[in-house]
Design a protein around this motif. Sequence first.
Motif, PDB file in Angstrom:
ATOM      1  N   GLY A   6       0.853  -1.370   0.054  1.00  0.00           N
ATOM      2  CA  GLY A   6       0.079  -0.158   0.121  1.00  0.00           C
ATOM      3  C   GLY A   6       0.891   1.297  -0.182  1.00  0.00           C
ATOM      4  O   GLY A   6       0.548   2.192  -0.734  1.00  0.00           O
ATOM      5  N   ALA A  27       2.338   1.470  -3.284  1.00  0.00           N
ATOM      6  CA  ALA A  27       1.222   2.203  -4.340  1.00  0.00           C
ATOM      7  C   ALA A  27       1.209   3.498  -4.230  1.00  0.00           C
ATOM      8  O   ALA A  27       0.845   4.390  -5.310  1.00  0.00           O
ATOM      9  CB  ALA A  27      -0.155   1.314  -4.083  1.00  0.00           C
ATOM     10  N   TYR A  28       0.955   3.884  -2.867  1.00  0.00           N
ATOM     11  CA  TYR A  28       0.724   5.618  -2.764  1.00  0.00           C
ATOM     12  C   TYR A  28       1.866   6.249  -3.167  1.00  0.00           C
ATOM     13  O   TYR A  28       1.882   7.285  -3.826  1.00  0.00           O
ATOM     14  CB  TYR A  28       0.636   5.564  -1.282  1.00  0.00           C
ATOM     15  CG  TYR A  28       0.284   6.977  -0.927  1.00  0.00           C
ATOM     16  CD1 TYR A  28      -0.732   7.889  -1.027  1.00  0.00           C
ATOM     17  CD2 TYR A  28       1.698   7.878  -0.261  1.00  0.00           C
ATOM     18  CE1 TYR A  28      -0.621   9.426  -0.927  1.00  0.00           C
ATOM     19  CE2 TYR A  28       1.638   9.370  -0.079  1.00  0.00           C
ATOM     20  CZ  TYR A  28       0.362   9.831  -0.328  1.00  0.00           C
ATOM     21  OH  TYR A  28       0.131  11.393   0.178  1.00  0.00           O
ATOM     22  N   PHE A  66      -0.621   6.160  -6.901  1.00  0.00           N
ATOM     23  CA  PHE A  66      -2.011   5.605  -6.720  1.00  0.00           C
ATOM     24  C   PHE A  66      -2.711   5.947  -5.507  1.00  0.00           C
ATOM     25  O   PHE A  66      -2.159   6.125  -4.543  1.00  0.00           O
ATOM     26  CB  PHE A  66      -1.712   4.134  -6.833  1.00  0.00           C
ATOM     27  CG  PHE A  66      -1.397   3.467  -8.161  1.00  0.00           C
ATOM     28  CD1 PHE A  66      -2.511   3.156  -9.154  1.00  0.00           C
ATOM     29  CD2 PHE A  66      -0.212   3.315  -8.446  1.00  0.00           C
ATOM     30  CE1 PHE A  66      -2.172   2.616 -10.341  1.00  0.00           C
ATOM     31  CE2 PHE A  66       0.189   2.992  -9.747  1.00  0.00           C
ATOM     32  CZ  PHE A  66      -0.722   2.789 -10.674  1.00  0.00           C
ATOM     33  N   ALA A  67      -4.087   6.246  -5.500  1.00  0.00           N
ATOM     34  CA  ALA A  67      -4.867   6.660  -4.461  1.00  0.00           C
ATOM     35  C   ALA A  67      -5.304   5.438  -3.489  1.00  0.00           C
ATOM     36  O   ALA A  67      -5.463   5.562  -2.363  1.00  0.00           O
ATOM     37  CB  ALA A  67      -6.012   7.272  -5.030  1.00  0.00           C
ATOM     38  N   GLY A  68      -5.339   4.237  -4.132  1.00  0.00           N
ATOM     39  CA  GLY A  68      -5.612   2.952  -3.303  1.00  0.00           C
ATOM     40  C   GLY A  68      -4.831   1.806  -3.759  1.00  0.00           C
ATOM     41  O   GLY A  68      -4.362   1.764  -4.981  1.00  0.00           O
ATOM     42  N   GLN A  69      -4.744   0.907  -2.799  1.00  0.00           N
ATOM     43  CA  GLN A  69      -3.866  -0.196  -3.120  1.00  0.00           C
ATOM     44  C   GLN A  69      -4.703  -1.265  -4.117  1.00  0.00           C
ATOM     45  O   GLN A  69      -4.038  -1.828  -4.923  1.00  0.00           O
ATOM     46  CB  GLN A  69      -3.686  -1.149  -1.809  1.00  0.00           C
ATOM     47  CG  GLN A  69      -2.743  -2.379  -1.924  1.00  0.00           C
ATOM     48  CD  GLN A  69      -2.556  -3.034  -0.587  1.00  0.00           C
ATOM     49  OE1 GLN A  69      -2.523  -2.251   0.305  1.00  0.00           O
ATOM     50  NE2 GLN A  69      -2.151  -4.220  -0.730  1.00  0.00           N
ATOM     51  N   ALA A  70      -6.060  -1.508  -4.088  1.00  0.00           N
ATOM     52  CA  ALA A  70      -6.778  -2.191  -4.890  1.00  0.00           C
ATOM     53  C   ALA A  70      -6.690  -1.872  -6.287  1.00  0.00           C
ATOM     54  O   ALA A  70      -6.622  -2.670  -7.260  1.00  0.00           O
ATOM     55  CB  ALA A  70      -8.445  -2.275  -4.279  1.00  0.00           C
ATOM     56  N   HIS A  71      -6.821  -0.386  -6.710  1.00  0.00           N
ATOM     57  CA  HIS A  71      -6.710   0.113  -7.901  1.00  0.00           C
ATOM     58  C   HIS A  71      -5.331  -0.383  -8.285  1.00  0.00           C
ATOM     59  O   HIS A  71      -5.081  -0.690  -9.610  1.00  0.00           O
ATOM     60  CB  HIS A  71      -6.789   1.632  -8.024  1.00  0.00           C
ATOM     61  CG  HIS A  71      -6.495   2.172  -9.312  1.00  0.00           C
ATOM     62  ND1 HIS A  71      -7.751   1.787 -10.421  1.00  0.00           N
ATOM     63  CD2 HIS A  71      -5.805   3.053 -10.059  1.00  0.00           C
ATOM     64  CE1 HIS A  71      -7.197   2.553 -11.473  1.00  0.00           C
ATOM     65  NE2 HIS A  71      -5.903   3.129 -11.161  1.00  0.00           N
ATOM     66  N   PHE A  72      -4.145  -0.054  -7.632  1.00  0.00           N
ATOM     67  CA  PHE A  72      -2.851  -0.219  -7.905  1.00  0.00           C
ATOM     68  C   PHE A  72      -2.825  -1.981  -8.456  1.00  0.00           C
ATOM     69  O   PHE A  72      -2.227  -2.064  -9.370  1.00  0.00           O
ATOM     70  CB  PHE A  72      -1.995  -0.122  -6.825  1.00  0.00           C
ATOM     71  CG  PHE A  72      -0.754  -0.531  -6.917  1.00  0.00           C
ATOM     72  CD1 PHE A  72       0.365   0.056  -7.994  1.00  0.00           C
ATOM     73  CD2 PHE A  72      -0.198  -1.514  -6.048  1.00  0.00           C
ATOM     74  CE1 PHE A  72       1.596  -0.648  -7.972  1.00  0.00           C
ATOM     75  CE2 PHE A  72       1.049  -1.909  -6.321  1.00  0.00           C
ATOM     76  CZ  PHE A  72       1.889  -1.700  -7.230  1.00  0.00           C
TER      77      PHE A  72
END
Length: 115
Positions: A77, A80-81, A85-91
């Motif tokens: 996470g 990812a940030y 990326f704003a979120g881990q799931a999207h990443f």
Amino acid sequence: MSVFSELIRVRDRLGAAAAARMTEIGIDLIIAGLSEPLAREVPQPVNGSVVVQRAKAHLEAAARRLADPACAHLSIGLLAYGCGFAGQAHFARRFKERHGAAPRAYRQAALVGVP
């Protein structure tokens, strides 16, 4: 915990090479933060290509960081940030589309030397 707080917390445990990589990550974060407002000011047709190119660069940076033993202590996470990326799931979805493996599996394979 912010990326910079985490880097400050672990700085004494890093060797010179790892510290240099962490510095690079910090610089990437600063650049990503500065480039976002600039991308919004670019005309839409150009903005699309700028955003796509920036996203590809962030996905490649994420792959390098996931494979880097010096970054193994950082959560996915946080990486990812750090890559914009704003979120881990999207990443995780985008990373798997690009690299054919989930970030956790990619990291595990890279850290044990499996290509």
